[in-house]
Design an enzyme around this catalytic site. Structure first.
Site, PDB file in Angstrom:
ATOM      1  N   ARG A   1       0.851  -1.204   0.000  1.00  0.00           N
ATOM      2  CA  ARG A   1       0.000   0.000   0.000  1.00  0.00           C
ATOM      3  C   ARG A   1       0.887   1.256   0.000  1.00  0.00           C
ATOM      4  O   ARG A   1       1.673   1.475   0.916  1.00  0.00           O
ATOM      5  CB  ARG A   1      -0.895   0.009   1.233  1.00  0.00           C
TER       6      ARG A   1
ATOM      7  N   ARG B   1      -2.121   6.789   9.507  1.00  0.00           N
ATOM      8  CA  ARG B   1      -2.244   6.252   8.143  1.00  0.00           C
ATOM      9  C   ARG B   1      -2.355   7.383   7.114  1.00  0.00           C
ATOM     10  O   ARG B   1      -2.397   8.553   7.466  1.00  0.00           O
ATOM     11  CB  ARG B   1      -3.491   5.366   8.070  1.00  0.00           C
TER      12      ARG B   1
ATOM     13  N   LYS C   1      -3.915   1.353  14.444  1.00  0.00           N
ATOM     14  CA  LYS C   1      -3.874   2.373  13.392  1.00  0.00           C
ATOM     15  C   LYS C   1      -4.555   3.664  13.841  1.00  0.00           C
ATOM     16  O   LYS C   1      -5.422   3.644  14.738  1.00  0.00           O
ATOM     17  CB  LYS C   1      -4.549   1.838  12.142  1.00  0.00           C
TER      18      LYS C   1
ATOM     19  N   LYS D   1      -6.379   7.264  12.094  1.00  0.00           N
ATOM     20  CA  LYS D   1      -6.819   7.819  10.816  1.00  0.00           C
ATOM     21  C   LYS D   1      -7.246   9.279  10.924  1.00  0.00           C
ATOM     22  O   LYS D   1      -8.008   9.637  11.815  1.00  0.00           O
ATOM     23  CB  LYS D   1      -7.964   6.975  10.262  1.00  0.00           C
TER      24      LYS D   1
ATOM     25  N   CYS E   1     -14.838  -3.269  -1.077  1.00  0.00           N
ATOM     26  CA  CYS E   1     -13.475  -3.577  -0.633  1.00  0.00           C
ATOM     27  C   CYS E   1     -12.922  -4.717  -1.472  1.00  0.00           C
ATOM     28  O   CYS E   1     -13.681  -5.405  -2.150  1.00  0.00           O
ATOM     29  CB  CYS E   1     -13.500  -3.956   0.834  1.00  0.00           C
TER      30      CYS E   1
ATOM     31  N   CYS F   1      -7.689 -10.724   0.447  1.00  0.00           N
ATOM     32  CA  CYS F   1      -7.798 -10.338   1.856  1.00  0.00           C
ATOM     33  C   CYS F   1      -7.959 -11.561   2.769  1.00  0.00           C
ATOM     34  O   CYS F   1      -8.923 -12.322   2.632  1.00  0.00           O
ATOM     35  CB  CYS F   1      -8.985  -9.391   2.052  1.00  0.00           C
TER      36      CYS F   1
ATOM     37  N   CYS G   1     -16.439  -8.422   5.005  1.00  0.00           N
ATOM     38  CA  CYS G   1     -16.472  -8.726   6.444  1.00  0.00           C
ATOM     39  C   CYS G   1     -16.809  -7.444   7.213  1.00  0.00           C
ATOM     40  O   CYS G   1     -16.815  -6.358   6.628  1.00  0.00           O
ATOM     41  CB  CYS G   1     -15.135  -9.327   6.904  1.00  0.00           C
TER      42      CYS G   1
ATOM     43  N   CYS H   1     -14.160  -1.833   5.435  1.00  0.00           N
ATOM     44  CA  CYS H   1     -13.184  -1.034   4.689  1.00  0.00           C
ATOM     45  C   CYS H   1     -13.801  -0.116   3.636  1.00  0.00           C
ATOM     46  O   CYS H   1     -13.193   0.866   3.238  1.00  0.00           O
ATOM     47  CB  CYS H   1     -12.158  -1.949   4.048  1.00  0.00           C
TER      48      CYS H   1
HETATM   49 FE1  SRM Z   1      -9.296  -1.785   5.765  1.00  0.00          FE
HETATM   50  C1  SRM Z   1      -7.911  -4.416   7.309  1.00  0.00           C
HETATM   51  C2  SRM Z   1      -8.330  -3.008   2.844  1.00  0.00           C
HETATM   52  C3  SRM Z   1      -9.994   1.184   4.432  1.00  0.00           C
HETATM   53  C4  SRM Z   1     -11.175  -0.987   8.569  1.00  0.00           C
HETATM   54  N1  SRM Z   1      -8.225  -3.423   5.256  1.00  0.00           N
HETATM   55  C5  SRM Z   1      -7.717  -4.380   6.087  1.00  0.00           C
HETATM   56  C6  SRM Z   1      -6.825  -5.351   5.304  1.00  0.00           C
HETATM   57  C7  SRM Z   1      -5.417  -4.851   5.380  1.00  0.00           C
HETATM   58  C8  SRM Z   1      -6.954  -6.841   5.676  1.00  0.00           C
HETATM   59  C9  SRM Z   1      -6.065  -7.397   6.742  1.00  0.00           C
HETATM   60  O1  SRM Z   1      -5.934  -6.819   7.829  1.00  0.00           O
HETATM   61  O2  SRM Z   1      -5.527  -8.482   6.504  1.00  0.00           O
HETATM   62  C10 SRM Z   1      -7.433  -5.171   3.875  1.00  0.00           C
HETATM   63  C11 SRM Z   1      -6.509  -5.457   2.700  1.00  0.00           C
HETATM   64  C12 SRM Z   1      -7.249  -6.273   1.667  1.00  0.00           C
HETATM   65  C13 SRM Z   1      -6.561  -6.408   0.380  1.00  0.00           C
HETATM   66  O3  SRM Z   1      -6.445  -7.573  -0.101  1.00  0.00           O
HETATM   67  O4  SRM Z   1      -6.159  -5.434  -0.220  1.00  0.00           O
HETATM   68  C14 SRM Z   1      -8.012  -3.773   3.979  1.00  0.00           C
HETATM   69  N2  SRM Z   1      -9.061  -1.027   4.018  1.00  0.00           N
HETATM   70  C15 SRM Z   1      -8.741  -1.709   2.897  1.00  0.00           C
HETATM   71  C16 SRM Z   1      -8.911  -0.857   1.666  1.00  0.00           C
HETATM   72  C17 SRM Z   1      -7.897  -1.175   0.565  1.00  0.00           C
HETATM   73  C18 SRM Z   1     -10.349  -1.010   1.153  1.00  0.00           C
HETATM   74  C19 SRM Z   1     -10.665  -0.417  -0.184  1.00  0.00           C
HETATM   75  O5  SRM Z   1     -11.548  -0.982  -0.823  1.00  0.00           O
HETATM   76  O6  SRM Z   1     -10.094   0.573  -0.600  1.00  0.00           O
HETATM   77  C20 SRM Z   1      -8.778   0.532   2.314  1.00  0.00           C
HETATM   78  C21 SRM Z   1      -7.352   0.988   2.396  1.00  0.00           C
HETATM   79  C22 SRM Z   1      -7.227   2.294   3.092  1.00  0.00           C
HETATM   80  C23 SRM Z   1      -5.889   2.945   3.001  1.00  0.00           C
HETATM   81  O7  SRM Z   1      -5.498   3.332   1.900  1.00  0.00           O
HETATM   82  O8  SRM Z   1      -5.247   3.112   4.037  1.00  0.00           O
HETATM   83  C24 SRM Z   1      -9.308   0.251   3.700  1.00  0.00           C
HETATM   84  N3  SRM Z   1     -10.336  -0.155   6.422  1.00  0.00           N
HETATM   85  C25 SRM Z   1     -10.600   0.924   5.644  1.00  0.00           C
HETATM   86  C26 SRM Z   1     -11.624   1.722   6.260  1.00  0.00           C
HETATM   87  C27 SRM Z   1     -12.251   2.987   5.673  1.00  0.00           C
HETATM   88  C28 SRM Z   1     -11.493   4.240   6.024  1.00  0.00           C
HETATM   89  O9  SRM Z   1     -10.453   4.190   6.678  1.00  0.00           O
HETATM   90  O10 SRM Z   1     -11.960   5.298   5.636  1.00  0.00           O
HETATM   91  C29 SRM Z   1     -11.975   1.091   7.439  1.00  0.00           C
HETATM   92  C30 SRM Z   1     -13.108   1.523   8.422  1.00  0.00           C
HETATM   93  C31 SRM Z   1     -12.730   2.704   9.236  1.00  0.00           C
HETATM   94  C32 SRM Z   1     -12.009   2.305  10.478  1.00  0.00           C
HETATM   95  O11 SRM Z   1     -10.796   2.158  10.440  1.00  0.00           O
HETATM   96  O12 SRM Z   1     -12.689   2.096  11.486  1.00  0.00           O
HETATM   97  C33 SRM Z   1     -11.148  -0.082   7.535  1.00  0.00           C
HETATM   98  N4  SRM Z   1      -9.473  -2.551   7.693  1.00  0.00           N
HETATM   99  C34 SRM Z   1     -10.336  -2.100   8.655  1.00  0.00           C
HETATM  100  C35 SRM Z   1     -10.255  -2.973   9.789  1.00  0.00           C
HETATM  101  C36 SRM Z   1     -11.030  -2.813  11.119  1.00  0.00           C
HETATM  102  C37 SRM Z   1     -10.247  -2.032  12.087  1.00  0.00           C
HETATM  103  C38 SRM Z   1     -10.871  -2.011  13.459  1.00  0.00           C
HETATM  104  O13 SRM Z   1     -11.155  -0.959  13.961  1.00  0.00           O
HETATM  105  O14 SRM Z   1     -11.040  -3.081  14.029  1.00  0.00           O
HETATM  106  C39 SRM Z   1      -9.319  -3.979   9.469  1.00  0.00           C
HETATM  107  C40 SRM Z   1      -8.868  -5.165  10.346  1.00  0.00           C
HETATM  108  C41 SRM Z   1      -7.636  -4.848  11.098  1.00  0.00           C
HETATM  109  O15 SRM Z   1      -7.100  -3.759  11.064  1.00  0.00           O
HETATM  110  O16 SRM Z   1      -7.202  -5.785  11.792  1.00  0.00           O
HETATM  111  C42 SRM Z   1      -8.859  -3.687   8.145  1.00  0.00           C
HETATM  112 FE1  SF4 Z   2     -10.921  -7.521   3.902  1.00  0.00          FE
HETATM  113 FE2  SF4 Z   2     -12.995  -7.165   5.473  1.00  0.00          FE
HETATM  114 FE3  SF4 Z   2     -11.574  -5.054   4.715  1.00  0.00          FE
HETATM  115 FE4  SF4 Z   2     -13.054  -6.295   2.957  1.00  0.00          FE
HETATM  116  S1  SF4 Z   2     -13.814  -5.233   4.793  1.00  0.00           S
HETATM  117  S2  SF4 Z   2     -10.921  -5.694   2.664  1.00  0.00           S
HETATM  118  S3  SF4 Z   2     -12.975  -8.388   3.605  1.00  0.00           S
HETATM  119  S4  SF4 Z   2     -10.854  -6.691   5.992  1.00  0.00           S
END
Ligand code: SRM
Ligand code: SF4
Length: 556
Positions: free
Chosen positions: A75, A144, A209, A211, A432, A438, A477, A481
């Site tokens: 990323r 981030r 993290k 944000k 996502c 993922c 899930c 995201c």
């Molecule tokens: Fe996310 C984890 C993709 C925005 C909440 N997110 C992940 C991971 C890294 C999976 C992992 O931990 O193994 C995913 C990678 C999948 C892949 O194959 O690429 C992933 N998140 C994404 C992206 C690429 C989704 C997208 O369609 O664009 C976004 C990348 C953002 C960036 O450039 O930094 C992305 N993730 C978000 C958002 C939205 C936002 O930030 O505006 C959220 C919800 C807001 C928040 O943080 O509460 C989000 N991602 C999570 C979470 C839950 C965190 C928590 O509070 O528990 C995880 C799980 C974790 O961190 O363990 C996670």
């Molecule tokens: Fe993976 Fe869940 Fe984030 Fe989708 S919402 S990219 S399934 S961690």
């Protein structure tokens, strides 16, 4: 027993003993194996790298007693989503040469590469470094990628506002040299004794993290209330221009832990522009000290704010800041959200066009639009700037009047549909990545988004709703995201074949959606929503958005 539960997580130990994010990464990158140890997996995240495997072939390989197909996701940090054409072309080349060929735009305006093999990680980091880009701090327990509204950056006419994402990114970027030593310039790996980290991070960085997003004063395209810290430009009658600062948002939940929840950020204070880094620094320090390091599922700052209450949280921030915080101003009443799609003219007379990218996946479709080639051609031919939007789309900005027609011709010739040709659901749909990359995905998302869009548009068309916009966000899930927890319709993977459906959020991003139905098979999602659409058609007031209607009338 209680003592045992309160022990810091294993990740805390890994961070502490990593020598500022080095661990054994250098040795592991050099060995012959195609994956890394679980300790290194944790450290790689800070370097913007996720260890994954191709889940499509997991079963087949297990049956053949083969190892998993290990791949890595990288990323790249892109503050405010702003990219010069040179950088765009470099990212495009890297995708072709070192990843799966696609450039994946994220919901936080960053860029992801998928399918990178271990041997490709260093060449990739070196290629990024040539363009002064990096994946360092793209993931991990740090601040981030800082998100900022493209219009604020391209069109505010105020250099402080247009640069704020990059200013904050510099202010909170970790300072350890580990990334450059290990990934970019291996020869310098001896200098570690002289290395140091920002006090705000120390040796164990943040509990999880963190944000930050900066909204436009009237357009919440960044989903400012979903952030740990959100900034909304405002003017104070006494202190002048600055920001309302909101804290404690976050959308992730876990089915396994009932004590986790989505939460909207609350207004904490008004800050002047020059105070922003200092006050956010005090908020981060509060989180660093009080965040739960014993349970990663409950370690986000939203739980500190929720558990302490805003009043006590505020006092903790003030203690670290050394002075009282001002009261926040009233939030904007006319907060809307632009999707940035289509043409508009900027204040300086230049133009910009927002191009929809389905689920942020920039590639040439075999039977569809050749958006990757189109963007390459535009970047090669015109002096423009690209902005990735928080909706996973691209804005081609700073277009000279004389170039406007030629750019549109390139897009159209490559089969890219302009904003007015997009379907009502398609236009505002996010997904996502989920499967196959993922590791947390319970169900498909990005790959099934087009089908879900068609299904929903089909059901709307049977009613007189085919011209009414509907905001759809899909995830594999409940981590959320694509921010489904605040969408008009949020579709969240529950099992391999079923989804939970949330309704009643909206484009202003200031309302949590409600759980409508659980464990709905994919093929039934549109029909399960139809009774609500029927009521919206029958009982909705003129121009009322679906989310507003559901929120006003409730669900049953
Ligand atoms: Fe996310 C984890 C993709 C925005 C909440 N997110 C992940 C991971 C890294 C999976 C992992 O931990 O193994 C995913 C990678 C999948 C892949 O194959 O690429 C992933 N998140 C994404 C992206 C690429 C989704 C997208 O369609 O664009 C976004 C990348 C953002 C960036 O450039 O930094 C992305 N993730 C978000 C958002 C939205 C936002 O930030 O505006 C959220 C919800 C807001 C928040 O943080 O509460 C989000 N991602 C999570 C979470 C839950 C965190 C928590 O509070 O528990 C995880 C799980 C974790 O961190 O363990 C996670
Ligand atoms: Fe993976 Fe869940 Fe984030 Fe989708 S919402 S990219 S399934 S961690």
């Amino acid at each position: 027993m209680l003592e045992e539960l309160k022990k810091p997580t294993a990740v805390e130990g890994i961070k502490r003993s990593s020598n500022l994010l080095r661990g054994d990464l250098a040795q592991e990158l050099a060995n012959e194996v195609t994956n890394v140890t679980s300790e290194s997996e944790q450290l790689l995240k800070f370097h913007g790298i996720y260890a994954q495997d191709n889940r499509d072939v997991r079963r087949e390989r297990a049956l053949n007693a083969e190892t998993l197909e290990y791949i890595f996701m990288v990323r790249v940090v892109v503050p405010g989503g702003m990219l010069t054409t040179e950088r765009w072309l470099a990212l495009d080349r890297i995708a072709t040469n070192l990843a799966d060929g696609t450039v994946r735009l994220t919901t936080r305006q960053a860029v992801q590469f998928h399918g990178v093999i271990k041997n490709g990680l260093r060449p990739l980091a070196i290629s990024l470094d040539h363009e002064l880009l990096s994946s360092f701090a793209g993931c991990g327990d740090v601040v981030r990628n800082v998100v900022s509204c493209p219009t604020l950056q391209a069109n505010s006419g105020d250099p402080q506002l247009s640069e704020i994402a990059r200013t904050l990114s510099r202010a909170f970027r970790p300072t350890t040299n580990a990334h450059w030593e290990i990934f970019v310039n291996g020869d310098k790996a001896v200098s570690r004794e002289d290395d140091c980290e920002r006090p705000i991070y120390g040796q164990t960085y943040l509990p999880r993290k963190f944000k930050i997003a900066v909204a436009h004063p009237h357009e919440n395209c960044v989903d400012v209330f979903a952030q740990d810290v959100g900034l909304i430009p405002a003017t104070h009658h006494e202190f002048g221009t600055g920001f309302n600062l909101v804290v404690g948002g976050g959308l992730g939940r876990s089915y396994a832990n009932r004590d986790t929840f989505a939460r909207l950020a609350e207004p904490l204070t008004f800050v002047t522009s020059s105070e922003v880094p200092e006050v956010i620094g005090a908020v981060i320090a509060t989180y660093r000290d009080l965040g739960d390091r014993t349970d990663r599922k409950r370690a986000r700052m939203k739980y500190v704010v929720a558990d302490l209450g805003l009043k006590n949280f505020r006092e903790e921030v003030e203690r670290r800041l050394g002075r009282a915080l001002r009261a926040p101003l009233a939030l904007p009443e006319n907060f809307d959200a632009s999707d940035h799609l289509g043409w508009r003219t900027n204040h300086d007379g230049t133009h910009e066009v927002g191009v929809r990218i389905s689920a942020g996946r920039v590639r040439d479709d075999v039977n569809g639009a050749r958006v990757q080639s189109a963007l390459r051609r535009v970047a090669n031919s015109f002096d423009v700037t690209f902005f990735i939007t928080p909706q996973q789309d691209i804005v081609i900005s700073n277009v000279a009047t004389g170039d406007r027609e030629a750019i549109e011709t390139i897009l159209v010739d490559h089969g890219v549909r302009m904003a007015e040709e997009l379907g009502v659901v398609e236009r505002n749909a996010l997904a996502c990545p989920a499967l196959p990359t993922c590791g947390q995905a319970l169900a498909e998302s990005e790959r099934r988004l087009p089908e879900l869009v068609v299904n929903l548009e089909g059901v709307l068309a049977k009613r007189s709703l085919s011209r009414r916009p509907l905001q759809l966000r899909m995830t594999g899930c409940p981590n959320g995201c694509a921010r489904p927890a605040i969408a008009e319709v949020g579709v969240v993977g529950r099992t391999k074949t079923t989804y939970d459906i949330f309704v009643g959020g909206g484009i202003r991003g200031d309302r949590l959606a409600m759980l409508y139905r659980e464990k709905v098979p994919f093929g039934e999602i549109a029909n399960v929503l139809d009774p609500l659409f029927e009521r919206w058609e029958r009982e909705g007031v003129v121009g009322e958005a679906f989310g507003d209607f559901v929120s006003r009338t409730g669900i049953s």
